[in-house]
Design a protein around this motif. Structure first.
Motif, PDB file in Angstrom:
ATOM      1  N   ILE A 101       0.777  -1.209  -0.053  1.00 25.81           N
ATOM      2  CA  ILE A 101      -0.017   0.142   0.016  1.00 25.81           C
ATOM      3  C   ILE A 101       0.782   1.138   0.055  1.00 25.81           C
ATOM      4  CG2 ILE A 101      -0.295   0.520   2.561  1.00 25.81           C
ATOM      5  CD1 ILE A 101      -3.423   0.655   2.057  1.00 25.81           C
ATOM      6  N   SER A 154       6.417  -4.599   1.737  1.00 25.28           N
ATOM      7  CA  SER A 154       6.218  -3.633   2.652  1.00 25.28           C
ATOM      8  C   SER A 154       7.589  -3.218   3.210  1.00 25.28           C
ATOM      9  CB  SER A 154       5.286  -4.310   3.778  1.00 25.28           C
ATOM     10  OG  SER A 154       5.430  -3.338   4.969  1.00 25.28           O
ATOM     11  N   THR A 203       8.304  -1.725   6.060  1.00 21.06           N
ATOM     12  CA  THR A 203       8.519  -1.955   7.476  1.00 21.06           C
ATOM     13  C   THR A 203       8.076  -3.495   7.793  1.00 21.06           C
ATOM     14  OG1 THR A 203       6.165  -1.228   7.760  1.00 21.06           O
ATOM     15  CG2 THR A 203       7.959   0.391   8.101  1.00 21.06           C
ATOM     16  N   PHE A 204       7.183  -4.003   6.998  1.00 25.20           N
ATOM     17  CA  PHE A 204       6.700  -5.360   7.183  1.00 25.20           C
ATOM     18  C   PHE A 204       5.549  -5.082   8.292  1.00 25.20           C
ATOM     19  CE2 PHE A 204       6.410  -9.795   5.979  1.00 25.20           C
ATOM     20  CZ  PHE A 204       6.411  -9.784   4.571  1.00 25.20           C
ATOM     21  N   THR A 222       2.766  -2.912   8.328  1.00 23.51           N
ATOM     22  CA  THR A 222       1.609  -2.016   7.834  1.00 23.51           C
ATOM     23  C   THR A 222       0.389  -2.807   7.929  1.00 23.51           C
ATOM     24  OG1 THR A 222       3.161  -0.680   6.609  1.00 23.51           O
ATOM     25  CG2 THR A 222       0.554  -0.572   5.935  1.00 23.51           C
ATOM     26  N   THR A 271      -1.326  -4.270   4.737  1.00 17.38           N
ATOM     27  CA  THR A 271      -0.439  -5.195   4.064  1.00 17.38           C
ATOM     28  C   THR A 271      -0.574  -6.604   4.660  1.00 17.38           C
ATOM     29  OG1 THR A 271       0.557  -3.069   2.907  1.00 17.38           O
ATOM     30  CG2 THR A 271       1.728  -5.383   2.805  1.00 17.38           C
ATOM     31  N   GLY A 293       9.536   5.385   1.494  1.00 18.75           N
ATOM     32  CA  GLY A 293       8.427   4.202   0.891  1.00 18.75           C
ATOM     33  C   GLY A 293       8.017   5.036  -0.457  1.00 18.75           C
ATOM     34  N   ARG A 294       7.827   6.234  -0.601  1.00 16.30           N
ATOM     35  CA  ARG A 294       7.059   6.971  -1.609  1.00 16.30           C
ATOM     36  C   ARG A 294       8.230   7.153  -2.814  1.00 16.30           C
ATOM     37  NH1 ARG A 294       7.035  10.031   2.643  1.00 16.30           N
ATOM     38  NH2 ARG A 294       7.755  11.963   2.943  1.00 16.30           N
ATOM     39  N   GLN A 336       0.492  11.193  -3.667  1.00 18.70           N
ATOM     40  CA  GLN A 336       1.181  11.078  -2.284  1.00 18.70           C
ATOM     41  C   GLN A 336       2.570  11.387  -2.023  1.00 18.70           C
ATOM     42  OE1 GLN A 336       2.551   6.782  -1.829  1.00 18.70           O
ATOM     43  NE2 GLN A 336       2.408   7.008   0.380  1.00 18.70           N
ATOM     44  N   GLU A 341       2.433  13.600   0.279  1.00 21.47           N
ATOM     45  CA  GLU A 341       3.074  13.237   1.726  1.00 21.47           C
ATOM     46  C   GLU A 341       4.349  13.811   1.860  1.00 21.47           C
ATOM     47  OE1 GLU A 341       2.339   8.893   3.004  1.00 21.47           O
ATOM     48  OE2 GLU A 341       4.362   8.697   2.650  1.00 21.47           O
ATOM     49  N   GLN A 379       6.942  11.560   7.468  1.00 20.93           N
ATOM     50  CA  GLN A 379       5.500  11.442   7.170  1.00 20.93           C
ATOM     51  C   GLN A 379       4.729  11.213   8.388  1.00 20.93           C
ATOM     52  OE1 GLN A 379       7.628   9.355   5.080  1.00 20.93           O
ATOM     53  NE2 GLN A 379       7.490   7.980   7.112  1.00 20.93           N
ATOM     54  N   VAL A 425       0.897  10.792   8.886  1.00 24.70           N
ATOM     55  CA  VAL A 425      -0.168   9.809   8.531  1.00 24.70           C
ATOM     56  C   VAL A 425      -0.375   8.844   9.749  1.00 24.70           C
ATOM     57  CG1 VAL A 425       0.385   9.753   6.126  1.00 24.70           C
ATOM     58  CG2 VAL A 425       1.613   8.035   7.682  1.00 24.70           C
ATOM     59  N   LYS A 438      -3.379   6.052  11.833  1.00 33.06           N
ATOM     60  CA  LYS A 438      -3.237   4.824  12.167  1.00 33.06           C
ATOM     61  C   LYS A 438      -3.264   4.448  13.575  1.00 33.06           C
ATOM     62  CE  LYS A 438       0.399   4.344   8.360  1.00 33.06           C
ATOM     63  NZ  LYS A 438       1.764   4.249   8.340  1.00 33.06           N
TER      64      LYS A 438
HETATM   65  O1  F6P Z   1       1.166   5.453   5.444  1.00 34.41           O
HETATM   66  C1  F6P Z   1       2.005   6.069   4.777  1.00 34.41           C
HETATM   67  C2  F6P Z   1       3.323   4.968   4.560  1.00 34.41           C
HETATM   68  O2  F6P Z   1       3.925   5.109   5.818  1.00 34.41           O
HETATM   69  C3  F6P Z   1       3.948   5.279   3.315  1.00 34.41           C
HETATM   70  O3  F6P Z   1       5.011   6.380   3.329  1.00 34.41           O
HETATM   71  C4  F6P Z   1       4.168   3.785   2.863  1.00 34.41           C
HETATM   72  O4  F6P Z   1       4.933   4.108   1.474  1.00 34.41           O
HETATM   73  C5  F6P Z   1       3.278   3.127   2.909  1.00 34.41           C
HETATM   74  O5  F6P Z   1       2.803   3.498   4.338  1.00 34.41           O
HETATM   75  C6  F6P Z   1       3.552   1.689   3.180  1.00 34.41           C
HETATM   76  O6  F6P Z   1       4.460   1.342   4.369  1.00 34.41           O
HETATM   77  P1  F6P Z   1       5.159  -0.082   4.090  1.00 34.41           P
HETATM   78  O7  F6P Z   1       5.751  -0.246   2.856  1.00 34.41           O
HETATM   79  O8  F6P Z   1       5.961  -0.044   5.382  1.00 34.41           O
HETATM   80  O9  F6P Z   1       4.159  -1.241   4.293  1.00 34.41           O
END
Ligand code: F6P
Length: 555
Positions: free
Chosen positions: A154, A212, A214-215, A217, A220, A273-274, A356, A363, A512, A515, A519
């Motif tokens: 995402i 992902s 961070t793995f 999210t 995801t 990420g972006r 984004q 973002e 960012q 956001v 969450k």
């Molecule tokens: O919600 C914003 C965000 O942190 C983005 O910057 C990032 O691309 C996205 O969520 C997904 O994060 P990740 O790749 O860690 O699942």
């Protein structure tokens, strides 16, 4: 300028503020009649042609904007980015997406270590893995070749790859390399998106890529568990090893999830990420679909712009000029939005990606404090939106022509990916499309006066309705074609433009935090839903409105 001084306190900013009145006195109609001025507002680089003569600006404005760039230490900031300094200070990270597309022999350091060999190690691993999957030497649990891919991710782990995939899906060279394979994306946690992503696919012939950074999210990870269940239910739990791979910076969590770390493709904290489409985030799914050689061309296109951005003089530097003009429009002329209008259906996912940062712009630059934490006394960031022409012309262009002033980016392509020539028609579909690309900027700039309407015998009572004030700024970017290379160029131009804006405004375009609040509130709601469902606990800890709505939802 001392590092804590806000850019709006500098003399060049004040000079530009004073200059606004001069510019407001001059209509674009008059500015456009000066061909020397127009000539000075055109730049060509590596097949691209930028015309920014329809900006509400003259050579004097451009000189003053270059003065602002100097006051903001733009050159030093760009150099710091390319040399791996930790310019994302709130996360203590370098910002090195340019290293993701650097040539194999380039040297780009982060903490004194050249990161380019690591980048290429992962690219080589992707190349080799994709070759095995595409050639059928890597097979699924039942021995069948994997011909379809679902990429689960995402935000930045979705929008960039989707934009590039959509752009290549109609490029004959890329299509020939796809050989009937399918690439789909699953981003939204909405079960409807889950259903759309797997409808018609056979788990036996499908590879799932969990993307992902961070793995962690929530969306995801839930979607990844859902697809893991889809595979296990059909083929048994041992099939996951053959049907699921991952892209992440957190290889421990990948392993905990049950994906073999040998089938994980790494990237690094210094990739936001972006800004990650050029890492394994985009390169893996896109190479599975089109083969690595096509994706390598995309990386080369982006790299060409990186080199231009790092070395071209500012007055000929496309991302710098675009960034400075955005600052001019937002902070001086007071136009807070920007429409991104590609005259190419293949670029339909470009505007969502840029939103984004877009994912690149909004973002990145949607911030309220300077990089030193000082509240900004001016607005930063833009509201980006867009839609391919000519579709947009039949919807929101009314607002742009006669309502609010929204600077527009027109993006056109000289040669269509899919030319259509009808017998007997001198103007092809693409000519028709491009006629609009060329006409719209002039309609916005010149408008239509009541005198013109009177001479056309328009009835008096319709004159106010049919008058167009004009003087609405736009810029036009012409690409020679839309192949992987040009898509890479386009991406990098917009990424760097956003960085330029942030560098001038003095904000951190690479974090960012905005956001996070939503969450964490969602996680409180999730906990409450879980407790109420499992042990019938009453809803508490929310305001009256949320409590009432949650109660209704649970009923
Ligand atoms: O919600 C914003 C965000 O942190 C983005 O910057 C990032 O691309 C996205 O969520 C997904 O994060 P990740 O790749 O860690 O699942």
């Amino acid at each position: 300028m001392a590092s804590s001084t806000l850019i709006c306190e500098t003399q060049p900013w004040k000079t530009l503020k004073a200059h606004v009145e001069d510019i407001k006195k001059t209509h674009l109609r008059d500015l456009m009649s000066d061909s020397e001025r127009c000539k000075s507002m055109m730049v060509e680089f590596d097949g691209l042609f930028l015309d920014y003569s329809r900006q509400c600006a003259n050579q004097d404005t451009m000189g003053k904007l270059l003065g602002l760039a100097e006051a903001a230490h733009l050159k030093e900031k760009i150099n710091k980015m390319f040399s791996g300094e930790r310019i994302n200070i709130t996360e203590n990270r370098s910002v090195l997406h340019v290293a993701l597309r650097a040539p194999r022999d380039a040297v780009i350091n982060s903490d004194g270590k050249n990161v380019v060999p690591e980048v290429w190690k992962v690219l080589d691993k992707i190349n080799e893995f994709c070759e095995r999957v595409r050639s059928g030497s890597w097979v699924g649990a039942t021995g069948k070749a994997l011909k379809d891919v679902v990429s689960v991710g995402i935000g930045g782990s979705f929008l960039g790859p989707l934009f590039v995939h959509t752009a290549l899906q109609t490029d004959p060279e890329a299509v020939a390399c796809a050989k009937g394979r399918q690439l789909r994306f699953l981003a939204n946690v909405d079960p409807i998106d889950v259903a759309k992503s797997i409808t018609g696919l056979n788990p036996e012939t499908t590879l799932v890529v969990v993307v992902s950074k961070t793995f962690t999210t929530a969306e995801t990870m839930l979607n990844a568990r859902t697809l893991r269940e889809w595979i296990s239910a059909a083929l048994g739990p041992q099939a996951v090893a053959k049907h699921m791979v991952a892209v992440s910076t957190n290889l421990t969590l990948v392993e905990n999830f049950g994906i073999d770390p040998n089938n994980a493709f790494a990237f690094w904290d210094w990739v936001g990420g972006r800004y990650s489409v050029c890492s394994a985030v985009g390169v893996l799914p896109l190479s599975l679909q089109y083969g690595f050689p096509v994706v390598e061309k995309f990386l080369k296109g982006a790299s060409s712009i990186d080199q231009h951005f790092a070395s071209a003089p500012f007055e000929k530097n496309i991302p710098v000029l675009l960034g400075l003009l955005s600052v001019w429009n937002v902070s001086f002329l007071g136009y807070p939005a920007r429409a991104i209008l590609p005259y190419s259906q293949a670029l339909e996912k470009f505007a969502p990606h840029i939103q984004q940062a877009c994912i690149v712009s909004m973002e990145s630059n949607g911030k309220g404090v300077s990089i030193d934490g000082v509240p900004l006394p001016f607005e930063a960031g833009e509201i980006d939106f867009g839609e391919p022409g000519t579709n947009g012309q039949h919807s929101f262009y009314q607002l742009i022509h006669q309502g609010r002033i929204i600077p527009c980016d027109f993006i056109g392509v000289v040669k269509s990916q899919q030319p259509v020539y009808l017998k007997g028609e001198m103007v092809s579909n693409h000519d028709e499309l491009m006629s609009n690309f060329f006409a719209q900027p002039d309609a916005l700039a010149y408008g239509k006066t009541s005198e013109q309407l009177l001479s056309e015998k328009v009835p008096q009572h319709l004159i106010p309705h049919k008058t167009f004030s004009g003087n609405r700024p736009s810029l036009s970017l012409l690409l020679p074609y839309l192949n992987a290379y040009n898509v890479g160029q386009l991406l990098a131009i917009y990424e760097h433009r956003v960085a330029v804006e942030g560098f001038i405004w003095g904000i951190n375009s690479f974090d960012q935090w905005g956001v996070e609040l939503g969450k964490s509130l969602a996680s409180q709601v999730r906990k409450q839903l879980n407790n109420s469902r499992t042990s019938g606990e009453p809803i508490e800890g929310f305001n009256y409105s949320t409590t009432t709505m949650l109660t209704k939802y649970l009923e």
